[in-house]
Design a protein around this motif. Structure first.
Motif, mmCIF file in Angstrom:
data_model
loop_
_atom_site.group_PDB
_atom_site.id
_atom_site.type_symbol
_atom_site.label_atom_id
_atom_site.label_comp_id
_atom_site.label_asym_id
_atom_site.label_seq_id
_atom_site.Cartn_x
_atom_site.Cartn_y
_atom_site.Cartn_z
ATOM 1 N N ASN A 172 -61.637 -34.941 77.726
ATOM 2 C CA ASN A 172 -61.809 -36.000 76.731
ATOM 3 C C ASN A 172 -62.347 -35.391 75.439
ATOM 4 O O ASN A 172 -63.261 -34.563 75.475
ATOM 5 N N ASP A 202 -55.401 -44.923 83.148
ATOM 6 C CA ASP A 202 -55.386 -46.374 83.028
ATOM 7 C C ASP A 202 -56.162 -46.971 84.210
ATOM 8 O O ASP A 202 -56.600 -46.253 85.108
ATOM 9 N N GLY A 212 -62.867 -39.391 72.842
ATOM 10 C CA GLY A 212 -62.514 -39.780 74.200
ATOM 11 C C GLY A 212 -61.037 -39.639 74.509
ATOM 12 O O GLY A 212 -60.635 -39.711 75.670
ATOM 13 N N ALA A 213 -60.218 -39.408 73.486
ATOM 14 C CA ALA A 213 -58.784 -39.232 73.745
ATOM 15 C C ALA A 213 -58.564 -38.059 74.686
ATOM 16 O O ALA A 213 -59.335 -37.106 74.706
ATOM 17 N N SER A 214 -57.532 -38.159 75.474
ATOM 18 C CA SER A 214 -57.248 -37.115 76.452
ATOM 19 C C SER A 214 -56.486 -35.974 75.786
ATOM 20 O O SER A 214 -55.435 -36.174 75.190
ATOM 21 N N GLY A 267 -60.068 -44.292 81.375
ATOM 22 C CA GLY A 267 -60.125 -43.518 80.143
ATOM 23 C C GLY A 267 -60.409 -42.050 80.369
ATOM 24 O O GLY A 267 -60.289 -41.252 79.446
ATOM 25 N N ALA A 268 -60.788 -41.676 81.589
ATOM 26 C CA ALA A 268 -61.046 -40.261 81.866
ATOM 27 C C ALA A 268 -59.792 -39.447 81.564
ATOM 28 O O ALA A 268 -58.671 -39.929 81.717
ATOM 29 N N SER A 269 -59.992 -38.211 81.157
ATOM 30 C CA SER A 269 -58.872 -37.351 80.795
ATOM 31 C C SER A 269 -58.299 -36.697 82.055
ATOM 32 O O SER A 269 -59.011 -36.043 82.802
ATOM 33 N N PRO A 305 -53.469 -35.303 70.976
ATOM 34 C CA PRO A 305 -52.937 -36.172 72.042
ATOM 35 C C PRO A 305 -51.415 -36.225 72.009
ATOM 36 O O PRO A 305 -50.808 -36.237 70.944
ATOM 37 N N THR A 321 -53.462 -37.150 79.836
ATOM 38 C CA THR A 321 -53.420 -38.575 79.521
ATOM 39 C C THR A 321 -54.737 -39.225 79.924
ATOM 40 O O THR A 321 -55.434 -38.740 80.813
ATOM 41 N N ASN A 322 -55.050 -40.329 79.266
ATOM 42 C CA ASN A 322 -56.227 -41.090 79.655
ATOM 43 C C ASN A 322 -55.892 -41.968 80.850
ATOM 44 O O ASN A 322 -54.838 -42.597 80.893
#
Lengths: 233, 233
Positions: B185, A187, B199-201, A199-201, B225, A184-185
DNA sequence: AGAAATAATATGTATAGACATAATATCGCC
DNA sequence: GGCGATATTATGTCTATACATATTATTTCT
Protein backbone atom coordinates in the motif's frame (compact mmCIF):
# COMPACT_ATOMS: atom_id res chain seq x y z
CA UNK A 1 40.85 -35.00 -21.25
CA UNK A 2 40.94 -31.78 -23.19
CA UNK A 3 39.94 -29.84 -20.04
CA UNK A 4 38.63 -26.99 -22.19
CA UNK A 5 34.90 -27.26 -21.73
CA UNK A 6 32.24 -24.94 -23.03
CA UNK A 7 31.84 -23.71 -19.45
CA UNK A 8 35.48 -22.70 -19.44
CA UNK A 9 35.02 -20.76 -22.62
CA UNK A 10 31.83 -19.17 -21.34
CA UNK A 11 33.49 -18.10 -18.12
CA UNK A 12 36.37 -16.58 -20.03
CA UNK A 13 34.00 -14.72 -22.34
CA UNK A 14 32.05 -13.45 -19.34
CA UNK A 15 35.29 -12.29 -17.77
CA UNK A 16 36.22 -10.35 -20.87
CA UNK A 17 32.80 -8.73 -21.02
CA UNK A 18 32.90 -7.76 -17.36
CA UNK A 19 36.43 -6.42 -17.43
CA UNK A 20 35.54 -4.49 -20.57
CA UNK A 21 38.34 -6.21 -22.41
CA UNK A 22 35.42 -6.56 -24.80
CA UNK A 23 33.73 -3.21 -24.29
CA UNK A 24 30.02 -2.60 -24.86
CA UNK A 25 29.32 -2.03 -28.51
CA UNK A 26 32.44 -3.75 -29.74
CA UNK A 27 32.70 -6.76 -31.94
CA UNK A 28 34.41 -9.77 -30.44
CA UNK A 29 36.69 -12.19 -32.30
CA UNK A 30 35.19 -14.80 -34.58
CA UNK A 31 34.42 -18.24 -33.24
CA UNK A 32 37.26 -19.72 -35.27
CA UNK A 33 39.74 -17.24 -33.85
CA UNK A 34 38.62 -17.83 -30.29
CA UNK A 35 38.73 -21.58 -30.81
CA UNK A 36 42.31 -21.36 -32.01
CA UNK A 37 43.27 -19.01 -29.22
CA UNK A 38 41.69 -21.07 -26.48
CA UNK A 39 42.68 -24.39 -27.97
CA UNK A 40 39.32 -26.01 -28.53
CA UNK A 41 36.92 -26.80 -31.34
CA UNK A 42 34.70 -24.15 -32.85
CA UNK A 43 31.62 -26.06 -31.72
CA UNK A 44 32.71 -25.60 -28.13
CA UNK A 45 33.04 -21.86 -28.56
CA UNK A 46 29.72 -21.84 -30.38
CA UNK A 47 27.88 -23.43 -27.50
CA UNK A 48 29.44 -21.08 -24.97
CA UNK A 49 28.62 -17.94 -26.92
CA UNK A 50 25.19 -19.14 -27.99
CA UNK A 51 24.12 -19.45 -24.37
CA UNK A 52 25.44 -16.02 -23.56
CA UNK A 53 23.48 -14.63 -26.47
CA UNK A 54 20.34 -16.34 -25.21
CA UNK A 55 20.90 -14.70 -21.85
CA UNK A 56 21.12 -11.32 -23.55
CA UNK A 57 24.82 -10.75 -22.86
CA UNK A 58 25.86 -10.96 -26.47
CA UNK A 59 24.26 -10.25 -29.81
CA UNK A 60 25.04 -12.55 -32.69
CA UNK A 61 24.23 -12.18 -36.35
CA UNK A 62 25.35 -14.26 -39.25
CA UNK A 63 28.09 -12.68 -41.21
CA UNK A 64 27.96 -9.62 -38.97
CA UNK A 65 29.66 -11.42 -36.10
CA UNK A 66 29.17 -11.20 -32.37
CA UNK A 67 28.98 -7.98 -30.40
CA UNK A 68 28.62 -6.89 -26.80
CA UNK A 69 25.31 -5.04 -26.67
CA UNK A 70 25.30 -1.43 -25.52
CA UNK A 71 22.12 -1.92 -23.53
CA UNK A 72 21.97 -5.50 -22.43
CA UNK A 73 18.41 -6.63 -21.82
CA UNK A 74 18.95 -9.01 -18.98
CA UNK A 75 16.61 -11.94 -18.77
CA UNK A 76 15.48 -13.41 -15.51
CA UNK A 77 14.02 -16.83 -15.13
CA UNK A 78 11.53 -17.75 -12.49
CA UNK A 79 9.79 -20.95 -11.74
CA UNK A 80 6.04 -21.16 -11.81
CA UNK A 81 5.37 -23.65 -9.06
CA UNK A 82 2.15 -25.33 -8.26
CA UNK A 83 0.77 -23.38 -5.32
CA UNK A 84 0.88 -26.41 -3.08
CA UNK A 85 4.59 -26.81 -3.78
CA UNK A 86 5.11 -23.11 -3.24
CA UNK A 87 3.57 -23.40 0.22
CA UNK A 88 5.50 -26.56 1.04
CA UNK A 89 8.70 -24.83 -0.08
CA UNK A 90 8.04 -22.18 2.54
CA UNK A 91 7.88 -24.86 5.20
CA UNK A 92 4.13 -24.64 5.70
CA UNK A 93 1.31 -27.14 5.48
CA UNK A 94 -0.78 -26.58 2.38
CA UNK A 95 -4.56 -26.65 2.47
CA UNK A 96 -7.23 -26.19 -0.16
CA UNK A 97 -10.87 -25.28 0.03
CA UNK A 98 -13.27 -25.02 -2.88
CA UNK A 99 -15.57 -22.08 -2.21
CA UNK A 100 -17.93 -21.95 -5.17
CA UNK A 101 -18.48 -23.91 -8.35
CA UNK A 102 -20.82 -23.03 -11.19
CA UNK A 103 -21.28 -23.32 -14.94
CA UNK A 104 -21.86 -19.95 -16.51
CA UNK A 105 -21.51 -18.19 -19.83
CA UNK A 106 -18.17 -16.49 -20.30
CA UNK A 107 -18.34 -12.96 -18.89
CA UNK A 108 -17.76 -10.00 -21.16
CA UNK A 109 -14.62 -8.96 -19.29
CA UNK A 110 -13.00 -12.30 -20.00
CA UNK A 111 -14.07 -12.35 -23.63
CA UNK A 112 -12.63 -8.88 -24.09
CA UNK A 113 -9.24 -9.95 -22.82
CA UNK A 114 -8.95 -12.93 -25.15
CA UNK A 115 -7.92 -13.01 -28.80
CA UNK A 116 -10.72 -13.79 -31.22
CA UNK A 117 -11.33 -17.48 -31.71
CA UNK A 118 -10.33 -18.47 -28.20
CA UNK A 119 -13.89 -19.43 -27.37
CA UNK A 120 -16.92 -20.35 -29.47
CA UNK A 121 -19.82 -17.86 -29.22
CA UNK A 122 -21.98 -18.46 -26.18
CA UNK A 123 -19.50 -20.83 -24.59
CA UNK A 124 -20.33 -22.10 -21.14
CA UNK A 125 -17.40 -22.16 -18.73
CA UNK A 126 -16.80 -23.72 -15.38
CA UNK A 127 -16.31 -21.02 -12.80
CA UNK A 128 -14.38 -21.85 -9.65
CA UNK A 129 -13.43 -19.91 -6.57
CA UNK A 130 -11.06 -21.61 -4.19
CA UNK A 131 -8.85 -20.71 -1.28
CA UNK A 132 -5.34 -21.99 -0.71
CA UNK A 133 -4.21 -22.19 2.88
CA UNK A 134 -0.75 -22.17 4.41
CA UNK A 135 -1.17 -23.75 7.82
CA UNK A 136 -4.35 -22.14 9.11
CA UNK A 137 -3.84 -18.84 7.33
CA UNK A 138 -5.29 -17.95 3.94
CA UNK A 139 -2.54 -17.89 1.36
CA UNK A 140 -4.09 -17.22 -2.00
CA UNK A 141 -7.52 -16.79 -3.53
CA UNK A 142 -7.98 -18.51 -6.86
CA UNK A 143 -10.67 -17.28 -9.26
CA UNK A 144 -10.75 -19.45 -12.33
CA UNK A 145 -12.62 -20.01 -15.56
CA UNK A 146 -12.17 -23.36 -17.29
CA UNK A 147 -13.24 -24.22 -20.82
CA UNK A 148 -14.79 -27.71 -20.75
CA UNK A 149 -14.18 -28.08 -24.48
CA UNK A 150 -10.41 -28.08 -24.04
CA UNK A 151 -10.49 -29.67 -20.59
CA UNK A 152 -12.79 -32.63 -21.11
CA UNK A 153 -13.62 -34.32 -17.86
CA UNK A 154 -13.32 -31.17 -15.76
CA UNK A 155 -17.08 -31.05 -15.26
CA UNK A 156 -17.11 -34.45 -13.59
CA UNK A 157 -13.71 -34.16 -11.86
CA UNK A 158 -13.62 -34.13 -8.10
CA UNK A 159 -12.25 -30.69 -7.37
CA UNK A 160 -13.06 -30.66 -3.66
CA UNK A 161 -9.76 -32.15 -2.64
CA UNK A 162 -7.41 -31.27 -5.46
CA UNK A 163 -6.70 -27.87 -6.91
CA UNK A 164 -8.09 -27.30 -10.38
CA UNK A 165 -4.62 -26.26 -11.42
CA UNK A 166 -3.17 -29.61 -10.49
CA UNK A 167 -6.02 -31.39 -12.23
CA UNK A 168 -5.41 -29.34 -15.36
CA UNK A 169 -1.67 -29.86 -15.29
CA UNK A 170 -2.18 -33.58 -15.13
CA UNK A 171 -5.07 -33.87 -17.54
CA UNK A 172 -4.61 -31.30 -20.25
CA UNK A 173 -1.78 -30.26 -22.52
CA UNK A 174 -1.24 -26.62 -23.07
CA UNK A 175 0.78 -25.28 -25.91
CA UNK A 176 1.21 -21.73 -24.72
CA UNK A 177 -0.05 -18.96 -22.56
CA UNK A 178 0.87 -15.77 -20.90
CA UNK A 179 1.18 -14.44 -17.44
CA UNK A 180 1.03 -10.99 -15.95
CA UNK A 181 1.92 -9.71 -12.50
CA UNK A 182 0.34 -6.76 -10.84
CA UNK A 183 -1.10 -5.39 -7.64
CA UNK A 184 -4.60 -4.52 -6.57
CA UNK A 185 -6.48 -3.34 -3.53
CA UNK A 186 -8.54 -6.07 -1.90
CA UNK A 187 -12.26 -5.68 -2.45
CA UNK A 188 -14.67 -6.65 0.31
CA UNK A 189 -15.24 -10.18 -0.92
CA UNK A 190 -11.56 -10.93 -1.46
CA UNK A 191 -10.63 -9.38 1.85
CA UNK A 192 -13.12 -11.63 3.60
CA UNK A 193 -11.74 -14.70 1.91
CA UNK A 194 -8.13 -13.81 2.64
CA UNK A 195 -8.92 -12.57 6.14
CA UNK A 196 -7.30 -9.20 5.57
CA UNK A 197 -8.56 -5.62 5.75
CA UNK A 198 -10.43 -4.31 2.71
CA UNK A 199 -8.11 -2.18 0.63
CA UNK A 200 -5.02 -4.18 1.56
CA UNK A 201 -2.49 -4.38 -1.25
CA UNK A 202 -2.46 -7.80 -2.88
CA UNK A 203 0.03 -9.30 -5.28
CA UNK A 204 -1.92 -10.65 -8.24
CA UNK A 205 -1.07 -13.09 -11.00
CA UNK A 206 -3.28 -13.25 -14.08
CA UNK A 207 -2.59 -16.30 -16.12
CA UNK A 208 -4.09 -17.65 -19.31
CA UNK A 209 -3.26 -20.95 -20.95
CA UNK A 210 -4.22 -22.14 -24.39
CA UNK A 211 -4.28 -25.32 -26.43
CA UNK A 212 -3.50 -24.00 -29.88
CA UNK A 213 -5.90 -21.09 -30.32
CA UNK A 214 -8.48 -22.27 -27.84
CA UNK A 215 -8.66 -21.19 -24.22
CA UNK A 216 -8.07 -23.84 -21.59
CA UNK A 217 -8.23 -21.75 -18.48
CA UNK A 218 -7.94 -18.22 -17.24
CA UNK A 219 -7.14 -17.62 -13.63
CA UNK A 220 -6.51 -14.79 -11.23
CA UNK A 221 -4.49 -15.56 -8.14
CA UNK A 222 -4.71 -12.96 -5.38
CA UNK A 223 -2.10 -13.55 -2.70
CA UNK A 224 -2.48 -12.62 0.93
CA UNK A 225 -0.67 -9.41 1.94
CA UNK A 226 3.08 -9.76 2.28
CA UNK A 227 3.54 -12.39 -0.39
CA UNK A 228 6.72 -12.08 -2.42
CA UNK A 229 7.76 -13.90 -5.53
CA UNK A 230 11.46 -14.57 -5.94
CA UNK A 231 13.57 -14.95 -9.05
CA UNK A 232 17.24 -15.04 -9.91
CA UNK A 233 19.04 -12.96 -12.47
CA UNK B 1 20.12 -32.26 -46.81
CA UNK B 2 19.25 -34.26 -43.75
CA UNK B 3 16.25 -32.05 -42.96
CA UNK B 4 16.10 -33.51 -39.47
CA UNK B 5 17.03 -30.59 -37.28
CA UNK B 6 17.10 -30.43 -33.51
CA UNK B 7 13.96 -28.30 -33.72
CA UNK B 8 12.22 -31.12 -35.54
CA UNK B 9 13.22 -33.55 -32.85
CA UNK B 10 12.18 -31.14 -30.13
CA UNK B 11 8.79 -30.58 -31.69
CA UNK B 12 8.25 -34.31 -31.99
CA UNK B 13 9.23 -34.86 -28.37
CA UNK B 14 6.90 -32.07 -27.30
CA UNK B 15 4.11 -33.68 -29.29
CA UNK B 16 4.66 -37.01 -27.57
CA UNK B 17 4.64 -35.38 -24.17
CA UNK B 18 1.47 -33.44 -24.91
CA UNK B 19 -0.40 -36.35 -26.42
CA UNK B 20 0.68 -38.49 -23.48
CA UNK B 21 2.32 -40.91 -25.83
CA UNK B 22 5.01 -40.36 -23.24
CA UNK B 23 2.87 -40.12 -20.11
CA UNK B 24 3.89 -38.19 -16.99
CA UNK B 25 6.21 -40.27 -14.87
CA UNK B 26 7.31 -42.54 -17.66
CA UNK B 27 10.77 -43.02 -18.98
CA UNK B 28 11.30 -42.13 -22.60
CA UNK B 29 13.56 -43.99 -25.05
CA UNK B 30 17.30 -43.48 -24.90
CA UNK B 31 18.92 -40.86 -27.06
CA UNK B 32 20.50 -43.55 -29.22
CA UNK B 33 17.14 -45.23 -29.81
CA UNK B 34 15.44 -41.97 -30.69
CA UNK B 35 18.29 -41.02 -32.99
CA UNK B 36 17.94 -44.31 -34.85
CA UNK B 37 14.17 -44.02 -34.97
CA UNK B 38 14.15 -40.43 -36.21
CA UNK B 39 17.12 -40.88 -38.48
CA UNK B 40 19.55 -38.38 -37.04
CA UNK B 41 22.67 -38.24 -34.93
CA UNK B 42 22.56 -38.67 -31.18
CA UNK B 43 23.96 -35.17 -30.73
CA UNK B 44 20.89 -33.79 -32.45
CA UNK B 45 18.56 -35.63 -30.09
CA UNK B 46 20.73 -34.55 -27.20
CA UNK B 47 20.37 -30.89 -28.00
CA UNK B 48 16.62 -31.17 -28.44
CA UNK B 49 16.06 -32.99 -25.17
CA UNK B 50 18.57 -30.93 -23.24
CA UNK B 51 16.62 -27.78 -24.01
CA UNK B 52 13.36 -29.38 -22.97
CA UNK B 53 14.97 -30.42 -19.72
CA UNK B 54 16.16 -26.86 -19.13
CA UNK B 55 12.61 -25.68 -19.63
CA UNK B 56 11.43 -28.17 -17.01
CA UNK B 57 9.52 -30.41 -19.40
CA UNK B 58 11.82 -33.38 -18.98
CA UNK B 59 14.07 -34.69 -16.25
CA UNK B 60 17.37 -36.20 -17.24
CA UNK B 61 19.84 -38.13 -15.13
CA UNK B 62 22.90 -40.00 -16.19
CA UNK B 63 22.37 -43.69 -16.35
CA UNK B 64 18.80 -43.28 -15.11
CA UNK B 65 17.63 -41.92 -18.45
CA UNK B 66 15.07 -39.29 -19.29
CA UNK B 67 11.60 -39.07 -17.77
CA UNK B 68 8.53 -36.93 -18.12
CA UNK B 69 8.11 -35.30 -14.70
CA UNK B 70 4.91 -35.92 -12.79
CA UNK B 71 4.76 -32.32 -11.61
CA UNK B 72 6.50 -30.22 -14.20
CA UNK B 73 7.87 -27.03 -12.71
CA UNK B 74 7.45 -24.76 -15.65
CA UNK B 75 10.00 -22.04 -15.96
CA UNK B 76 9.09 -18.73 -17.42
CA UNK B 77 11.57 -16.18 -18.64
CA UNK B 78 10.95 -12.51 -18.63
CA UNK B 79 13.04 -9.63 -19.68
CA UNK B 80 14.13 -7.05 -17.18
CA UNK B 81 14.13 -3.92 -19.27
CA UNK B 82 15.63 -0.63 -18.38
CA UNK B 83 12.67 1.44 -17.21
CA UNK B 84 13.13 3.93 -20.00
CA UNK B 85 12.86 1.14 -22.56
CA UNK B 86 9.85 -0.25 -20.73
CA UNK B 87 8.10 3.10 -21.06
CA UNK B 88 9.12 3.51 -24.69
CA UNK B 89 7.83 0.00 -25.38
CA UNK B 90 4.43 1.14 -24.15
CA UNK B 91 4.46 3.94 -26.69
CA UNK B 92 5.03 6.70 -24.15
CA UNK B 93 7.64 9.37 -23.73
CA UNK B 94 9.97 8.60 -20.85
CA UNK B 95 11.03 11.20 -18.34
CA UNK B 96 13.27 11.14 -15.31
CA UNK B 97 13.56 13.38 -12.28
CA UNK B 98 16.05 13.02 -9.48
CA UNK B 99 14.27 13.90 -6.24
CA UNK B 100 16.88 13.54 -3.52
CA UNK B 101 20.52 12.60 -3.31
CA UNK B 102 22.53 12.02 -0.14
CA UNK B 103 25.42 10.02 1.27
CA UNK B 104 24.39 8.14 4.39
CA UNK B 105 25.41 5.12 6.41
CA UNK B 106 23.65 1.94 5.36
CA UNK B 107 20.37 1.67 7.26
CA UNK B 108 19.77 -1.28 9.54
CA UNK B 109 16.90 -2.58 7.42
CA UNK B 110 19.16 -2.87 4.41
CA UNK B 111 22.01 -4.47 6.36
CA UNK B 112 19.59 -7.03 7.75
CA UNK B 113 18.47 -8.08 4.30
CA UNK B 114 21.99 -8.65 2.99
CA UNK B 115 24.25 -11.64 3.48
CA UNK B 116 27.24 -11.04 5.74
CA UNK B 117 30.23 -9.55 3.94
CA UNK B 118 28.19 -7.61 1.43
CA UNK B 119 29.26 -4.35 2.98
CA UNK B 120 32.18 -3.32 5.20
CA UNK B 121 31.17 -2.14 8.70
CA UNK B 122 30.08 1.47 8.76
CA UNK B 123 29.88 1.72 4.99
CA UNK B 124 28.59 4.97 3.54
CA UNK B 125 26.16 4.56 0.68
CA UNK B 126 24.73 6.89 -1.89
CA UNK B 127 21.01 7.20 -1.40
CA UNK B 128 18.87 8.25 -4.35
CA UNK B 129 15.18 8.88 -4.82
CA UNK B 130 14.02 9.43 -8.36
CA UNK B 131 10.82 9.48 -10.30
CA UNK B 132 10.30 7.97 -13.72
CA UNK B 133 7.64 9.57 -15.88
CA UNK B 134 5.62 8.24 -18.76
CA UNK B 135 4.46 11.28 -20.67
CA UNK B 136 3.38 13.64 -17.91
CA UNK B 137 2.23 10.93 -15.53
CA UNK B 138 4.37 9.41 -12.79
CA UNK B 139 5.34 5.88 -13.76
CA UNK B 140 7.61 4.52 -11.08
CA UNK B 141 9.34 5.69 -7.93
CA UNK B 142 12.91 4.50 -7.55
CA UNK B 143 14.50 4.31 -4.10
CA UNK B 144 18.08 3.20 -4.38
CA UNK B 145 21.20 2.61 -2.34
CA UNK B 146 24.50 2.44 -4.18
CA UNK B 147 27.80 1.21 -2.79
CA UNK B 148 30.55 3.60 -3.97
CA UNK B 149 33.18 0.93 -3.34
CA UNK B 150 31.81 -1.31 -6.09
CA UNK B 151 30.53 1.54 -8.23
CA UNK B 152 33.53 3.88 -8.36
CA UNK B 153 32.65 7.13 -10.00
CA UNK B 154 29.03 7.11 -8.91
CA UNK B 155 29.66 9.91 -6.43
CA UNK B 156 30.80 12.25 -9.16
CA UNK B 157 28.48 10.99 -11.90
CA UNK B 158 25.85 13.32 -13.25
CA UNK B 159 22.64 11.59 -12.24
CA UNK B 160 20.31 14.49 -12.95
CA UNK B 161 19.66 13.48 -16.52
CA UNK B 162 20.37 9.79 -16.59
CA UNK B 163 18.87 7.11 -14.40
CA UNK B 164 21.26 5.60 -11.89
CA UNK B 165 20.30 2.21 -13.25
CA UNK B 166 21.52 3.11 -16.71
CA UNK B 167 24.70 4.56 -15.29
CA UNK B 168 25.30 1.38 -13.32
CA UNK B 169 24.55 -0.89 -16.26
CA UNK B 170 27.10 0.96 -18.34
CA UNK B 171 29.75 1.46 -15.69
CA UNK B 172 29.75 -1.57 -13.43
CA UNK B 173 29.81 -5.28 -13.96
CA UNK B 174 27.61 -7.35 -11.78
CA UNK B 175 28.06 -11.05 -11.33
CA UNK B 176 24.73 -11.89 -9.78
CA UNK B 177 21.74 -10.68 -7.89
CA UNK B 178 18.20 -11.44 -7.02
CA UNK B 179 14.85 -9.91 -7.58
CA UNK B 180 11.55 -10.17 -5.79
CA UNK B 181 8.08 -9.03 -6.76
CA UNK B 182 5.39 -7.99 -4.35
CA UNK B 183 2.68 -5.50 -3.59
CA UNK B 184 2.36 -2.78 -1.00
CA UNK B 185 0.00 0.00 0.00
CA UNK B 186 1.32 3.43 -0.91
CA UNK B 187 2.48 5.44 2.08
CA UNK B 188 1.90 9.16 2.15
CA UNK B 189 5.28 10.09 0.71
CA UNK B 190 5.12 7.53 -2.10
CA UNK B 191 1.54 8.47 -2.89
CA UNK B 192 2.56 12.10 -3.21
CA UNK B 193 5.40 11.23 -5.56
CA UNK B 194 3.27 8.95 -7.71
CA UNK B 195 0.26 11.26 -7.61
CA UNK B 196 -2.06 8.55 -6.35
CA UNK B 197 -4.24 8.17 -3.25
CA UNK B 198 -2.49 7.02 -0.08
CA UNK B 199 -3.15 3.33 0.41
CA UNK B 200 -3.32 2.57 -3.30
CA UNK B 201 -1.97 -0.83 -4.19
CA UNK B 202 1.43 -0.63 -5.85
CA UNK B 203 3.39 -3.27 -7.68
CA UNK B 204 6.87 -3.37 -6.18
CA UNK B 205 10.16 -4.80 -7.38
CA UNK B 206 13.00 -5.24 -4.91
CA UNK B 207 16.26 -5.85 -6.62
CA UNK B 208 19.77 -6.39 -5.38
CA UNK B 209 22.88 -6.78 -7.48
CA UNK B 210 26.31 -7.90 -6.41
CA UNK B 211 29.87 -7.96 -7.71
CA UNK B 212 31.13 -11.20 -6.21
CA UNK B 213 30.14 -10.97 -2.55
CA UNK B 214 29.96 -7.21 -2.39
CA UNK B 215 26.81 -5.17 -2.83
CA UNK B 216 26.61 -2.89 -5.82
CA UNK B 217 23.12 -1.57 -5.46
CA UNK B 218 19.82 -2.28 -3.81
CA UNK B 219 16.72 -0.73 -5.23
CA UNK B 220 12.99 -0.67 -4.67
CA UNK B 221 10.82 0.24 -7.63
CA UNK B 222 7.24 1.20 -6.77
CA UNK B 223 5.06 1.38 -9.85
CA UNK B 224 2.07 3.62 -10.25
CA UNK B 225 -1.29 1.87 -9.78
CA UNK B 226 -2.37 -0.29 -12.69
CA UNK B 227 1.09 -1.34 -13.77
CA UNK B 228 1.38 -4.88 -15.03
CA UNK B 229 4.43 -6.89 -15.86
CA UNK B 230 4.09 -9.38 -18.70
CA UNK B 231 5.87 -12.65 -19.39
CA UNK B 232 5.40 -15.61 -21.66
CA UNK B 233 5.35 -19.23 -20.69
C1' DA C 1 25.10 6.84 -60.12
C1' DG C 2 21.89 3.43 -58.91
C1' DA C 3 20.13 -1.04 -59.10
C1' DA C 4 20.68 -5.81 -59.54
C1' DA C 5 23.39 -9.87 -59.51
C1' DT C 6 27.21 -12.20 -57.34
C1' DA C 7 30.79 -13.33 -54.12
C1' DA C 8 32.45 -13.64 -49.54
C1' DT C 9 31.92 -14.60 -44.70
C1' DA C 10 30.42 -15.57 -39.76
C1' DT C 11 27.29 -18.01 -37.53
C1' DG C 12 24.03 -22.15 -37.39
C1' DT C 13 23.65 -26.88 -37.49
C1' DA C 14 24.39 -32.06 -38.57
C1' DT C 15 27.41 -36.08 -38.12
C1' DA C 16 30.32 -39.91 -36.55
C1' DG C 17 33.29 -41.16 -33.28
C1' DA C 18 35.43 -40.98 -28.88
C1' DC C 19 35.93 -40.40 -24.09
C1' DA C 20 34.08 -38.56 -19.40
C1' DT C 21 30.96 -38.87 -15.67
C1' DA C 22 27.42 -40.04 -12.66
C1' DA C 23 24.33 -43.19 -11.22
C1' DT C 24 22.64 -47.68 -11.03
C1' DA C 25 22.92 -52.73 -11.12
C1' DT C 26 25.36 -56.70 -10.13
C1' DC C 27 28.50 -59.71 -8.13
C1' DG C 28 31.38 -61.56 -4.55
C1' DC C 29 32.39 -61.76 0.11
C1' DC C 30 31.65 -62.07 4.95
C1' DG D 1 21.08 -60.98 4.31
C1' DG D 2 23.93 -56.97 4.20
C1' DC D 3 27.99 -54.57 2.50
C1' DG D 4 31.51 -53.05 -0.53
C1' DA D 5 33.86 -53.39 -4.93
C1' DT D 6 33.12 -53.64 -9.79
C1' DA D 7 30.77 -53.55 -14.15
C1' DT D 8 27.36 -51.40 -16.84
C1' DT D 9 24.89 -47.79 -18.90
C1' DA D 10 22.68 -43.30 -20.33
C1' DT D 11 23.72 -38.86 -20.53
C1' DG D 12 27.36 -35.08 -21.04
C1' DT D 13 30.79 -33.24 -23.77
C1' DC D 14 34.72 -32.53 -27.33
C1' DT D 15 36.50 -32.96 -31.98
C1' DA D 16 36.90 -32.48 -36.93
C1' DT D 17 34.50 -31.91 -40.89
C1' DA D 18 30.93 -30.57 -43.86
C1' DC D 19 27.29 -28.04 -45.49
C1' DA D 20 23.36 -24.42 -44.74
C1' DT D 21 21.89 -19.78 -44.21
C1' DA D 22 21.64 -15.05 -43.45
C1' DT D 23 23.84 -10.96 -44.21
C1' DT D 24 27.18 -7.95 -45.88
C1' DA D 25 30.50 -6.54 -49.46
C1' DT D 26 31.62 -6.31 -54.15
C1' DT D 27 31.09 -6.25 -58.87
C1' DT D 28 28.53 -5.77 -63.00
C1' DC D 29 25.14 -3.90 -65.76
C1' DT D 30 22.14 -0.26 -67.33
Amino acid sequence: MSSITWQTVQAEALRRIRTREWPPGSRIPDEAVLAAELGCARATVNRALRELAEAGLLERRRKAGTRVPLNPVRKATFEVPIIRQDIEGRGLVPGYRLLTRAVEPAPAALLASLPAGSLPPGAQLLRLRALHLAGDAPFCLEERWVNPLTAPGILVADLDGISANEWLVQNTSFTGGDIAFGATNADAETAAALDCPPGASLFVIDRMTRAGEALITSVRLSYAPGYQMQAVI
